[in-house]
Design a protein around this motif. Sequence first.
Motif, mmCIF file in Angstrom:
data_model
loop_
_atom_site.group_PDB
_atom_site.id
_atom_site.type_symbol
_atom_site.label_atom_id
_atom_site.label_comp_id
_atom_site.label_asym_id
_atom_site.label_seq_id
_atom_site.Cartn_x
_atom_site.Cartn_y
_atom_site.Cartn_z
ATOM 1 N N GLY A 131 0.809 -1.208 0.000
ATOM 2 C CA GLY A 131 0.000 0.000 0.000
ATOM 3 C C GLY A 131 0.845 1.262 0.000
ATOM 4 N N GLY B 158 -1.797 0.124 6.052
ATOM 5 C CA GLY B 158 -3.116 -0.432 5.798
ATOM 6 C C GLY B 158 -4.271 0.530 5.949
ATOM 7 N N LYS B 159 -3.989 1.834 6.018
ATOM 8 C CA LYS B 159 -5.052 2.816 6.199
ATOM 9 C C LYS B 159 -5.273 3.615 4.916
ATOM 10 C CE LYS B 159 -5.597 2.133 10.694
ATOM 11 N NZ LYS B 159 -6.855 1.564 11.258
ATOM 12 N N ARG C 137 -13.146 0.361 4.529
ATOM 13 C CA ARG C 137 -11.872 1.042 4.759
ATOM 14 C C ARG C 137 -12.016 2.559 4.727
ATOM 15 N NH1 ARG C 137 -7.368 -0.272 1.018
ATOM 16 N NH2 ARG C 137 -6.107 0.703 2.648
#
Length: 336
Positions: free
Chosen positions: A68, A187-188, A231
Amino acid sequence: MDLVSVIVPVYGVEQYLDRCVRSVVNQSYRHLEIILVDDGSMDRCPAICDTWAGRDPRIRVIHKSNGGLSSARNAGLDVAGGEFIAFVDGDDYVDPEYVSTMIGAVQDVHADLAMCSVFHEDADGNAIAQMVPVHRREYAPVTDVRRTCPGMDCMRQRGDENGADNVVAWNKLYRRSLWEDIRYPLGKLHEDEFVTYRILARVGIAVLLPDRLYHYVERAGSIMHTKYTLRSLDIIEALIGKVRFLLAEGVTDLVPVFFSQLKDSIYRARQLDWSDKQVRMRLKALFRLFRTIPWSIIRYLPLKDQVNYIGTRICPFLFWKRKTYGGKSVVEEDAQ
């Protein structure tokens, strides 16, 4: 001459990558370290990165498994050797004077950060307008004239007109020391919202530039055009952290502004089905985190947002069900 590390995260942008790297390589400021971070891209991007590295000794390529955007930026930060840091996304590009203008501005006043204005364009290079409030117009520059201010004042620039330009990683030149012990959350989504305010709090002097030196390309596959998902709720977590930080730092004039953004982000979460098990679990965790915002915030909020704070803190699901839907049974209450 100070070395500037330009970090370019790369993933799935083969159509745009040559233009991006060429714009960095052709900077008038030559003392650069160009770090291309291939984040496990499945297209031709890895080969394009390696080809560019063979052409210019200033280019360093990192090939890594997909993690990411945060992971890619962190990988670049971990190896950067420059006194200054800049980010350029792999589908964007910069003017030839991008680095030269910003580092000159920083050195003139011994600043820690420079922020330039942005040209927002579509994939064909056409300017993109924004709604303000009843008509469309071109995105405003971050300032009308070059000026300096404390770092936290960067969050006061232009308000809702172009608030995103103040938050994003790109369009800025950072003194490297600002990044000591700060990295992007893995992961954000909305990773910049978790980090930029912490960086700005460390900035003694920032230089704001009216020059549109960064070209942000809004393409069909960008985050702005993706569907609202589980998300997407990460923005709520980020804004809770920002509001708590501002309260702790005593920057209370900004608390109402960003609490309002937090409230609006919770409202937009109605796009999800709050009765879905995963959505409900994530929202419960976020509302628990919301309760860590101290009651003292009340004194800084207008009456309407005082009600929003109290309702969200005490009984969030029922409060937002009634507030958002006027009693329509969309957000189902249960006995959990």
